[in-house]
Scaffold this motif. Structure first.
Motif, PDB file in Angstrom:
ATOM      1  N   MET A 268       0.840  -1.193   0.000  1.00 16.90           N
ATOM      2  CA  MET A 268       0.000   0.000   0.000  1.00 16.90           C
ATOM      3  C   MET A 268       0.880   1.250   0.000  1.00 16.90           C
ATOM      4  N   SER A 269       0.332   2.336  -0.494  1.00 12.34           N
ATOM      5  CA  SER A 269       1.072   3.590  -0.514  1.00 12.34           C
ATOM      6  C   SER A 269       1.030   4.254   0.862  1.00 12.34           C
ATOM      7  N   GLN A 270       1.966   5.143   1.082  1.00 10.73           N
ATOM      8  CA  GLN A 270       2.041   5.846   2.365  1.00 10.73           C
ATOM      9  C   GLN A 270       0.761   6.646   2.627  1.00 10.73           C
ATOM     10  N   LYS A 271       0.178   7.199   1.570  1.00 12.72           N
ATOM     11  CA  LYS A 271      -1.025   8.023   1.753  1.00 12.72           C
ATOM     12  C   LYS A 271      -2.229   7.204   2.202  1.00 12.72           C
ATOM     13  N   ASP A 272      -2.172   5.886   1.990  1.00 13.36           N
ATOM     14  CA  ASP A 272      -3.298   5.030   2.374  1.00 13.36           C
ATOM     15  C   ASP A 272      -3.190   4.504   3.800  1.00 13.36           C
ATOM     16  N   LEU A 273      -2.057   4.722   4.429  1.00 13.86           N
ATOM     17  CA  LEU A 273      -1.852   4.128   5.752  1.00 13.86           C
ATOM     18  C   LEU A 273      -2.847   4.650   6.780  1.00 13.86           C
ATOM     19  N   GLN A 274      -3.013   5.960   6.858  1.00 15.64           N
ATOM     20  CA  GLN A 274      -3.928   6.513   7.856  1.00 15.64           C
ATOM     21  C   GLN A 274      -5.369   6.099   7.601  1.00 15.64           C
ATOM     22  N   PRO A 275      -5.868   6.178   6.351  1.00 15.96           N
ATOM     23  CA  PRO A 275      -7.231   5.665   6.100  1.00 15.96           C
ATOM     24  C   PRO A 275      -7.382   4.188   6.448  1.00 15.96           C
ATOM     25  N   TYR A 276      -6.355   3.400   6.192  1.00 15.19           N
ATOM     26  CA  TYR A 276      -6.379   1.970   6.544  1.00 15.19           C
ATOM     27  C   TYR A 276      -6.587   1.800   8.048  1.00 15.19           C
ATOM     28  N   LEU A 277      -5.807   2.508   8.838  1.00 12.78           N
ATOM     29  CA  LEU A 277      -5.914   2.397  10.292  1.00 12.78           C
ATOM     30  C   LEU A 277      -7.268   2.901  10.786  1.00 12.78           C
ATOM     31  N   GLU A 278      -7.746   3.979  10.202  1.00 10.55           N
ATOM     32  CA  GLU A 278      -9.032   4.546  10.636  1.00 10.55           C
ATOM     33  C   GLU A 278     -10.188   3.613  10.300  1.00 10.55           C
ATOM     34  N   GLU A 279     -10.185   3.057   9.090  1.00 14.35           N
ATOM     35  CA  GLU A 279     -11.261   2.139   8.713  1.00 14.35           C
ATOM     36  C   GLU A 279     -11.250   0.882   9.584  1.00 14.35           C
ATOM     37  N   LEU A 280     -10.057   0.395   9.899  1.00 16.21           N
ATOM     38  CA  LEU A 280      -9.973  -0.794  10.739  1.00 16.21           C
ATOM     39  C   LEU A 280     -10.448  -0.509  12.155  1.00 16.21           C
ATOM     40  N   ASN A 281     -10.154   0.642  12.669  1.00 15.88           N
ATOM     41  CA  ASN A 281     -10.657   0.992  13.998  1.00 15.88           C
ATOM     42  C   ASN A 281     -12.180   1.017  14.005  1.00 15.88           C
ATOM     43  N   ASP A 282     -12.770   1.539  12.946  1.00 13.02           N
ATOM     44  CA  ASP A 282     -14.236   1.576  12.858  1.00 13.02           C
ATOM     45  C   ASP A 282     -14.811   0.166  12.782  1.00 13.02           C
ATOM     46  N   ILE A 283     -14.219  -0.676  11.919  1.00 14.21           N
ATOM     47  CA  ILE A 283     -14.745  -2.032  11.746  1.00 14.21           C
ATOM     48  C   ILE A 283     -14.530  -2.861  13.013  1.00 14.21           C
ATOM     49  N   LYS A 284     -13.451  -2.591  13.708  1.00 17.24           N
ATOM     50  CA  LYS A 284     -13.172  -3.288  14.969  1.00 17.24           C
ATOM     51  C   LYS A 284     -14.279  -3.013  15.985  1.00 17.24           C
ATOM     52  N   GLN A 285     -14.703  -1.766  16.029  1.00 18.64           N
ATOM     53  CA  GLN A 285     -15.769  -1.402  16.961  1.00 18.64           C
ATOM     54  C   GLN A 285     -17.113  -1.991  16.534  1.00 18.64           C
ATOM     55  N   SER A 286     -17.377  -1.983  15.235  1.00 21.39           N
ATOM     56  CA  SER A 286     -18.690  -2.445  14.771  1.00 21.39           C
ATOM     57  C   SER A 286     -18.868  -3.949  14.934  1.00 21.39           C
ATOM     58  N   TYR A 287     -17.753  -4.701  14.984  1.00 26.39           N
ATOM     59  CA  TYR A 287     -17.852  -6.159  15.148  1.00 26.39           C
ATOM     60  C   TYR A 287     -17.560  -6.610  16.579  1.00 26.39           C
ATOM     61  N   GLN A 288     -17.485  -5.677  17.483  1.00 26.31           N
ATOM     62  CA  GLN A 288     -17.218  -6.031  18.879  1.00 26.31           C
ATOM     63  C   GLN A 288     -18.289  -6.982  19.398  1.00 26.31           C
ATOM     64  N   GLY A 289     -17.847  -8.084  19.989  1.00 25.99           N
ATOM     65  CA  GLY A 289     -18.769  -9.087  20.493  1.00 25.99           C
ATOM     66  C   GLY A 289     -19.118 -10.158  19.470  1.00 25.99           C
ATOM     67  N   LYS A 290     -18.782  -9.908  18.200  1.00 24.88           N
ATOM     68  CA  LYS A 290     -19.061 -10.896  17.150  1.00 24.88           C
ATOM     69  C   LYS A 290     -17.777 -11.493  16.568  1.00 24.88           C
ATOM     70  N   LEU A 291     -16.744 -10.675  16.468  1.00 22.00           N
ATOM     71  CA  LEU A 291     -15.474 -11.114  15.901  1.00 22.00           C
ATOM     72  C   LEU A 291     -14.379 -10.219  16.450  1.00 22.00           C
ATOM     73  N   ASP A 292     -13.347 -10.829  17.025  1.00 21.94           N
ATOM     74  CA  ASP A 292     -12.212 -10.043  17.525  1.00 21.94           C
ATOM     75  C   ASP A 292     -11.306  -9.688  16.351  1.00 21.94           C
ATOM     76  N   ILE A 293     -11.063  -8.406  16.172  1.00 23.06           N
ATOM     77  CA  ILE A 293     -10.279  -7.924  15.039  1.00 23.06           C
ATOM     78  C   ILE A 293      -8.984  -7.310  15.531  1.00 23.06           C
ATOM     79  N   PHE A 294      -7.882  -7.792  14.975  1.00 24.65           N
ATOM     80  CA  PHE A 294      -6.560  -7.266  15.292  1.00 24.65           C
ATOM     81  C   PHE A 294      -6.088  -6.385  14.133  1.00 24.65           C
ATOM     82  N   ILE A 295      -5.672  -5.186  14.451  1.00 26.35           N
ATOM     83  CA  ILE A 295      -5.171  -4.250  13.442  1.00 26.35           C
ATOM     84  C   ILE A 295      -3.681  -4.494  13.267  1.00 26.35           C
ATOM     85  N   GLY A 296      -3.276  -4.865  12.054  1.00 27.89           N
ATOM     86  CA  GLY A 296      -1.879  -5.211  11.857  1.00 27.89           C
ATOM     87  C   GLY A 296      -1.325  -4.797  10.517  1.00 27.89           C
TER      88      GLY A 296
END
Length: 271
Positions: A59-87
C-alpha cells in the motif's frame, strides 16, 4: 480447530481484490473463526523502489492513515461478534533497516499485531521480488548461478531479518519462512536446506518469536505445500516455537486457505 486467521490482506492491497472489510469479517464468522488479523503490506521504506513491474507490492504511504481509521471503525462495529486485530505485514529489506525502524516507531503504537516477511532479495546491486513470478525467479537463478544459491540467499536474508534491530515495535512473527519454494515444481532442488532452516528456527526460538504457519502455498500450483512444510513445522513444535495460522488471503473467499493440509494435531496460537 482453527479459531484465528492471523494473516489477511484487505481492499488496501494493490495486488489483491477489492473485497471490503465487511466481506472478510462476514466470511470469517461464517467459517467459525473467533478472530482475525488484518495484516496489509506496509508501505515500503522511504527511498526503496519497488522492483515489480506494476509497483504494486504494498500500500502507498497516503493510504496508511485511512487503513488504520477504517480498521478501527470495523473493529468497533464487530465487537462481540469477531475479535479484530489491526496489523501490518512489514517487509525486511536488507539495507533499509533504519528506514524500517523509523516507520515502525511511528505506526507501532497503533497496531495490535504485525508480521515481518522477506519478499525482496538484494542480488548484488539490485533487488528482486522473489515470489513475483517464475520468470523473475529464473532470472535470479541465472544471476546467482543456481537454484541452490537463490535458496541460500533467501535464508541468509531471513536470518538477517530475525537478528535485525528494528526498534521496540519490530514484529515478532516471521512470515512464510519457505516462500522461496513458491515455484519449486518448476525449479526443483535435491538440497533440503535442513541446516539453514534449523539455524533459522533456533534464532527464532532464541528471540521468543513465532512463525506464520501460512496456508497459501497449498493452492499455489508450483508449490503445493504450506509455508513452511511438515518437516520444519515438526521441528518448530519440538523447539516450542509458537505457530500462528495465516491464510494470506487476498480476497475474502480465500480465508482458511490450506487449513485442511496443515500438520495434524498442531497447537496453534494467537498473537
Amino acid at each position: 480447530m482453527i479459531s484465528h486467521d492471523g494473516h489477511v490482506h484487505t481492499p488496501f492491497c494493490p495486488h489483491g481484490s477489492k473485497d471490503s472489510f465487511k466481506d472478510y469479517c462476514e466470511k470469517a464468522i461464517s467459517l467459525g473463526l473467533q478472530s482475525i488479523s488484518f495484516t496489509e503490506h506496509a508501505p515500503l521504506p522511504e527511498g526503496f523502489i519497488d522492483p515489480t513491474p506494476q509497483l504494486d507490492s504494498a500500500m502507498s504511504q497516503k493510504d496508511l492513515q485511512p487503513y488504520l481509521e477504517e480498521l478501527n471503525d470495523i473493529k468497533q462495529s464487530y465487537q462481540g461478534k469477531l475479535d479484530i486485530f489491526i496489523g501490518l505485514e512489514v517487509d525486511y529489506i536488507e539495507g533499509y533497516e533504519l528506514e524500517t525502524t523509523s516507520f515502525l516507531k511511528k505506526v507501532g503504537p497503533f497496531l495490535d499485531d504485525s508480521i515481518l516477511s522477506v519478499h525482496f532479495l538484494k542480488i548484488y546491486d539490485r533487488y528482486v521480488c522473489i515470489d513475483y513470478s517464475p520468470d523473475v525467479f529464473e532470472e535470479t537463478v541465472l544471476s546467482l548461478g543456481s537454484i541452490e544459491a537463490v535458496y541460500t540467499r533467501y535464508y541468509e536474508t531471513l536470518q538477517a531479518s530475525v537478528q535485525a534491530d528494528l526498534g521496540p515495535y519490530k514484529p515478532h512473527r516471521i512470515g512464510h519462512i519457505t516462500l522461496v519454494k513458491k515455484f519449486q515444481k518448476k525449479f526443483p532442488t535435491q538440497h533440503t536446506f535442513r541446516q539453514e532452516t534449523t539455524i533459522l528456527l533456533s534464532a527464532i526460538k532464541e528471540k521468543n518469536y513465532s512463525i506464520d504457519y501460512n496456508g497459501a502455498g497449498v493452492i499455489k500450483p508450483l508449490c503445493g505445500e504450506p509455508y513452511p512444510n511438515k518437516q520444519i513445522i515438526q521441528e518448530a513444535i519440538e523447539m516450542g516455537i509458537p505457530l500462528i495460522y495465516g491464510s494470506d488471503a487476498h480476497q475474502s473467499s480465500a480465508l482458511m486457505t490450506g487449513a485442511s493440509k496443515l500438520h495434524k494435531g498442531v497447537s496453534l496460537s494467537k498473537p
